[in-house]
Design a protein around this motif. Structure first.
Motif, PDB file in Angstrom:
ATOM      1  N   PRO A  30       0.987  -1.173  -0.026  1.00  0.00           N
ATOM      2  CA  PRO A  30      -0.060   0.025  -0.122  1.00  0.00           C
ATOM      3  C   PRO A  30       0.806   1.303  -0.133  1.00  0.00           C
ATOM      4  CG  PRO A  30      -0.074  -1.072   2.119  1.00  0.00           C
ATOM      5  CD  PRO A  30       0.910  -2.039   1.204  1.00  0.00           C
ATOM      6  N   VAL A  31       0.543   2.304  -0.780  1.00  0.00           N
ATOM      7  CA  VAL A  31       1.110   3.670  -0.909  1.00  0.00           C
ATOM      8  C   VAL A  31       0.370   4.584   0.158  1.00  0.00           C
ATOM      9  CG1 VAL A  31       1.618   5.301  -2.479  1.00  0.00           C
ATOM     10  CG2 VAL A  31       1.969   3.128  -3.029  1.00  0.00           C
ATOM     11  N   THR A  32       1.014   4.688   1.167  1.00  0.00           N
ATOM     12  CA  THR A  32       0.263   5.340   2.295  1.00  0.00           C
ATOM     13  C   THR A  32      -0.381   6.659   2.105  1.00  0.00           C
ATOM     14  OG1 THR A  32       1.790   4.522   3.796  1.00  0.00           O
ATOM     15  CG2 THR A  32       0.631   6.408   4.696  1.00  0.00           C
ATOM     16  N   HIS A  33       0.383   7.638   1.252  1.00  0.00           N
ATOM     17  CA  HIS A  33       0.008   8.798   0.903  1.00  0.00           C
ATOM     18  C   HIS A  33      -0.816   9.010  -0.159  1.00  0.00           C
ATOM     19  CE1 HIS A  33       3.449   9.199   3.750  1.00  0.00           C
ATOM     20  NE2 HIS A  33       2.676  10.302   4.309  1.00  0.00           N
ATOM     21  N   ASP A  41      -0.565   0.359  -8.557  1.00  0.00           N
ATOM     22  CA  ASP A  41      -1.340   1.471  -8.857  1.00  0.00           C
ATOM     23  C   ASP A  41      -0.547   2.771  -9.352  1.00  0.00           C
ATOM     24  OD1 ASP A  41      -3.943   0.018  -8.780  1.00  0.00           O
ATOM     25  OD2 ASP A  41      -3.885   0.623  -6.511  1.00  0.00           O
ATOM     26  N   LEU A  42       0.485   2.875  -8.474  1.00  0.00           N
ATOM     27  CA  LEU A  42       1.290   4.118  -8.639  1.00  0.00           C
ATOM     28  C   LEU A  42       2.107   3.964  -9.612  1.00  0.00           C
ATOM     29  CD1 LEU A  42       2.347   6.873  -7.278  1.00  0.00           C
ATOM     30  CD2 LEU A  42       3.974   5.282  -6.208  1.00  0.00           C
ATOM     31  N   ALA A  43       2.558   2.785 -10.111  1.00  0.00           N
ATOM     32  CA  ALA A  43       3.446   2.419 -11.441  1.00  0.00           C
ATOM     33  C   ALA A  43       2.471   2.737 -12.705  1.00  0.00           C
ATOM     34  CB  ALA A  43       3.622   1.201 -11.544  1.00  0.00           C
ATOM     35  N   GLY A  44       0.931   2.426 -12.365  1.00  0.00           N
ATOM     36  CA  GLY A  44       0.310   3.001 -13.536  1.00  0.00           C
ATOM     37  C   GLY A  44      -0.027   4.576 -13.852  1.00  0.00           C
ATOM     38  N   HIS A  45      -0.063   5.006 -12.503  1.00  0.00           N
ATOM     39  CA  HIS A  45      -0.188   6.557 -12.563  1.00  0.00           C
ATOM     40  C   HIS A  45       0.834   7.242 -13.290  1.00  0.00           C
ATOM     41  CE1 HIS A  45      -0.778  10.470 -11.053  1.00  0.00           C
ATOM     42  NE2 HIS A  45       0.184  10.721 -10.576  1.00  0.00           N
ATOM     43  N   ASP A  72       2.092  -8.227 -14.033  1.00  0.00           N
ATOM     44  CA  ASP A  72       3.194  -7.284 -13.545  1.00  0.00           C
ATOM     45  C   ASP A  72       4.392  -7.203 -14.538  1.00  0.00           C
ATOM     46  OD1 ASP A  72       1.504  -7.238 -11.436  1.00  0.00           O
ATOM     47  OD2 ASP A  72       2.799  -8.713 -10.130  1.00  0.00           O
ATOM     48  N   ALA A  73       4.669  -8.186 -15.152  1.00  0.00           N
ATOM     49  CA  ALA A  73       6.038  -8.226 -16.259  1.00  0.00           C
ATOM     50  C   ALA A  73       5.539  -7.319 -17.290  1.00  0.00           C
ATOM     51  CB  ALA A  73       6.283  -9.563 -16.685  1.00  0.00           C
TER      52      ALA A  73
END
Length: 231
Positions: A30-33, A41-45, A72-73
């Protein structure tokens, strides 16, 4: 005041590569902030944002938001491709016209914006894995200036933050530099390392974090910085 393009391109290249390294970790972290996002999800963003800016510079439009691929790959490969495309697109004259969400409407705007965006999300990704490295002092100083020059005014324009009624001063004691946000004489001063101050402005650190010290009317200063100053 912005830096030379070489400064931003070096910073962007370093931060893009550091973010890629985190993708070898637990993508379900999980990405806290950025809750409720995971590292996946953050990589997608970030990858989608890279390609958004490629289109903004190449085609002069800001409506391209490609989704991340499944698997993932595939995600890791797609992120790498997006990073390479972004670096190629921004390695040009900063005065080249481009679509941007604020002035100046040039590639130079994106050189700075993507370097700072990637720095913050690199920190987010490392933090998700329990190994966050603080921003360097010089990149952080530029990031502080960018918050006050670009991000906070945008939040106000979008109706997401009020116009500050009073001023607060930030002092980077590791660089001997300072910034004032808001009108009139500052009601309070917050002093600390540039990296900590930048994380504070992006909502990644509390104003009571180690190394940060208030003087003056702390309550009034906190209200000014509450903004929110960034998305």
């Amino acid at each position: 005041m912005t830096r030379e393009p070489a400064f931003y391109l070096r910073l962007l290249r370093t931060e893009l590569a550091a973010f890629r390294t985190t993708l070898d970790g637990d993508l379900d972290a999980p990405v806290t902030h950025c809750a409720p996002w995971t590292l996946r999800d953050l990589a997608g963003h970030l990858g989608s944002g890279n390609l958004w800016v490629v289109t903004a510079t190449a085609e002069g439009r800001g409506d391209h938001h490609p989704p991340a691929p499944e698997g993932d790959a595939a995600l890791r490969a797609w992120y790498e491709e997006s990073a390479a495309a972004l670096l190629a697109a921004l390695d040009t004259d900063p005065g080249t016209p481009a679509w941007t969400f604020r002035a100046p409407h040039t590639v130079g705007f994106w050189q700075r914006r993507r370097a700072q965006e990637t720095l913050i999300h690199r920190w987010d990704a490392q933090h998700a894995l329990g190994a966050a490295q603080p921003p360097g002092a010089e990149p952080a100083a530029d990031g502080i200036a960018e918050v006050f020059e670009v991000m906070a005014p945008r939040m106000i324009d979008r109706g997401l933050a009020p116009v500050p009624e009073r001023a607060v001063r930030l002092v980077a004691d590791d660089l001997g530099r300072e910034w004032t946000y808001g009108p009139g004489e500052p009601v309070a001063t917050l002093t600390g390392p540039a990296g900590q101050l930048l994380l504070l402005l992006w909502g990644r650190a509390a104003d009571s974090a180690p190394g940060l010290e208030w003087s003056g009317d702390r309550a009034a200063g906190r209200r000014v910085l509450a903004g929110p100053l960034t998305p």
